[in-house]
Design an enzyme around this catalytic site. Structure first.
Site, PDB file in Angstrom:
ATOM      1  N   ARG A  17       0.886  -1.195   0.158  1.00 54.73           N
ATOM      2  CA  ARG A  17       0.076   0.011   0.061  1.00 54.73           C
ATOM      3  C   ARG A  17       0.912   1.252   0.083  1.00 54.73           C
ATOM      4  O   ARG A  17       1.871   1.404   1.016  1.00 54.73           O
ATOM      5  CB  ARG A  17      -1.049   0.006   1.347  1.00 54.73           C
ATOM      6  N   GLN A  71     -10.378  -3.784  -3.455  1.00 54.43           N
ATOM      7  CA  GLN A  71     -11.929  -3.353  -2.841  1.00 54.43           C
ATOM      8  C   GLN A  71     -12.672  -3.279  -3.809  1.00 54.43           C
ATOM      9  O   GLN A  71     -13.806  -3.936  -3.508  1.00 54.43           O
ATOM     10  CB  GLN A  71     -11.507  -1.894  -2.385  1.00 54.43           C
ATOM     11  N   ASP A  86     -16.961   7.253  -1.456  1.00 58.63           N
ATOM     12  CA  ASP A  86     -15.692   7.201  -0.827  1.00 58.63           C
ATOM     13  C   ASP A  86     -15.541   8.600  -0.199  1.00 58.63           C
ATOM     14  O   ASP A  86     -16.287   9.550  -0.350  1.00 58.63           O
ATOM     15  CB  ASP A  86     -14.476   6.867  -1.645  1.00 58.63           C
TER      16      ASP A  86
HETATM   17  N1   CP Z   1     -11.273  -0.112   2.469  1.00 56.84           N
HETATM   18  C1   CP Z   1      -9.792  -0.074   2.779  1.00 56.84           C
HETATM   19  O1   CP Z   1      -8.899  -0.052   2.268  1.00 56.84           O
HETATM   20  O2   CP Z   1      -9.790   0.025   4.368  1.00 56.84           O
HETATM   21  P1   CP Z   1      -8.542   0.482   4.943  1.00 56.84           P
HETATM   22  O3   CP Z   1      -7.961   1.681   4.830  1.00 56.84           O
HETATM   23  O4   CP Z   1      -8.892   0.399   6.504  1.00 56.84           O
HETATM   24  O5   CP Z   1      -7.523  -0.920   4.788  1.00 56.84           O
END
Ligand code: CP
Length: 306
Positions: free
Chosen positions: A106, A136, A221
Site C-alpha cells: 500500500r 476493494q 468514498d
Molecule cells: N477500504 C480500505 O481499504 O480500508 P483500510 O484503509 O482500513 O484498509
C-alpha cells in the site's frame, strides 16, 4: 527484471474468466469460514505486507486470510524500514521478495508499485495506491452479485471524488459490462479524462441526483483521500451537494444497495441514515475483503508456480 510474474496491480490485470473463478472460490471459502473449516492450502507460505499509509481492513483481511489458509504474514510499516532512510524501492523489492512467497504493498504513487513489481521475484498485490484500489472494487462486485445477482447491464453510480476507487470501478465497468454513472463537482471532471482508461461504459453527471436514476448500486468514498489532507477544508465546501443522502437513494431503483469502502465520515460523503439504513451493505462488503483476497492469494501463488 522479472517479466513473467503475474501481479495484481489493477483490476485489468485479471481476465473476466479468472475473476469469475475467484468469485466462485470466494463463495466456497466464505462457506468454510461459516462452518469453521479451514483448508490449509498455503501452509509454510509467507505474505509480507508493506504499508506506507494507514489501514484497518486491508491489513486485517490479509493477515487473517493468510492465517486461515495455514500461512504466515509479516507486516512492515515503510517508516520502520530502510526505505524511509533512502533505500530504493527497487532494492527493497529485490530483498523483500527473496524472503517470502507473495507481497502486498500500500503506497502513494502507482509508479512506485510498478517499480516494486518489476524487481520482485514473487507476485505483488496492490493494497491501494493513489490511482487504483483493485482488491476493494472486486470485493465490492462480489458483494453486489451476492446481494443482487449478475452485475452485467446494471447501472452503478459513483458519487463523489474521482479517486483510486472511481478509477478501479471504471476498469471493472469495461470487464463486467455495467454502466457507470460518475458524478463529481464539475471542477473535478477533468480528472476523469486524465485517468487514461477507456470510458466506453461511463457517463458523467454534474447533478448527483440524476446520476442515481435507475441505479442498482450507489457507492462513494471519502472526499479527501490519504495524501490530499491539505485540500480537506476546500473539498468539504466543494462536495457539499455530493453527500449520498435519502434523496439520492430515493432517486434510484427500489432495490438499490449502498456501498462504501470505509472508513466513512457520516455527514460528509454519506448521511448517517443511509450508511446505517436498510440499503447499506457496507459491513458485508468489508467482510468480503477477507474471502475474496484469500481466493486471490491462492490464485496468484498457484499461477506463478505453474
Ligand atoms: N477500504 C480500505 O481499504 O480500508 P483500510 O484503509 O482500513 O484498509
Amino acid at each position: 527484471m522479472n517479466k513473467n510474474i503475474r501481479h495484481f496491480l489493477r483490476v485489468s490485470d485479471l481476465s473476466y474468466n479468472e475473476i469469475q473463478k475467484l468469485f466462485a472460490r470466494s463463495t466456497v471459502l466464505k462457506k468454510q469460514v461459516e462452518k469453521q473449516v479451514f483448508e490449509q492450502v498455503l501452509q509454510n507460505r509467507t505474505l509480507i505486507l508493506l504499508f506506507e499509509k494507514h489501514s484497518t481492513r486491508t491489513r486485517l483481511s490479509f493477515e487473517v486470510g493468510m492465517q486461515q489458509l495455514g500461512g504466515n504474514s509479516i507486516v512492515l510499516q515503510m517508516r520502520d524500514t530502510q526505505i524511509d532512510r533512502g533505500e530504493t524501492i527497487e532494492d527493497a523489492a529485490r530483498v523483500i521478495s527473496r524472503m517470502c512467497d507473495i507481497v502486498m504493498l500500500r503506497t502513494f504513487e502507482h509508479s512506485k508499485i510498478e517499480a516494486f513489481a518489476k524487481n520482485s521475484t514473487v507476485p505483488l498485490i496492490n493494497g491501494l495506491t493513489n490511482e487504483h484500489h483493485p482488491c476493494q472494487v472486486l470485493s465490492d462486485i462480489f458483494t453486489f452479485q451476492e446481494q443482487r445477482g449478475d452485475i452485467l447491464g446494471k447501472t452503478i453510480s459513483w458519487i463523489g471524488d474521482i479517486n483510486n476507487m472511481c478509477a478501479s470501478w471504471i476498469e471493472a465497468s469495461n470487464i463486467f459490462g455495467f454502466k457507470l454513472h460518475v458524478s463529481s463537482p464539475p471542477q473535478y471532471k477533468h480528472l476523469l479524462e486524465e485517468l487514461n482508461i477507456s470510458q466506453s461504459n461511463v457517463e458523467y453527471f454534474a447533478d448527483p441526483i440524476e446520476a442515481c436514476v435507475q441505479s442498482s448500486l450507489i457507492t462513494t468514498d471519502v472526499w479527501t483521500s490519504m495524501g490530499f489532507e491539505q485540500e480537506k477544508q476546500e473539498r468539504l465546501k466543494t462536495f457539499e451537494r455530493w453527500t449520498v443522502d435519502r434523496r439520492k437513494i430515493d432517486a434510484a431503483n427500489k432495490d438499490v444497495v449502498f456501498m462504501h469502502c470505509l472508513p466513512a465520515h457520516r455527514g460528509e460523503e454519506v448521511s448517517a441514515d443511509v450508511i446505517d439504513g436498510p440499503q447499506s451493505v457496507v459491513w458485508q462488503e468489508a467482510e468480503n475483503r477477507l474471502h475474496f483476497q484469500k481466493a486471490l492469494l491462492e490464485h496468484l501463488i498457484k499461477i506463478n508456480e505453474a
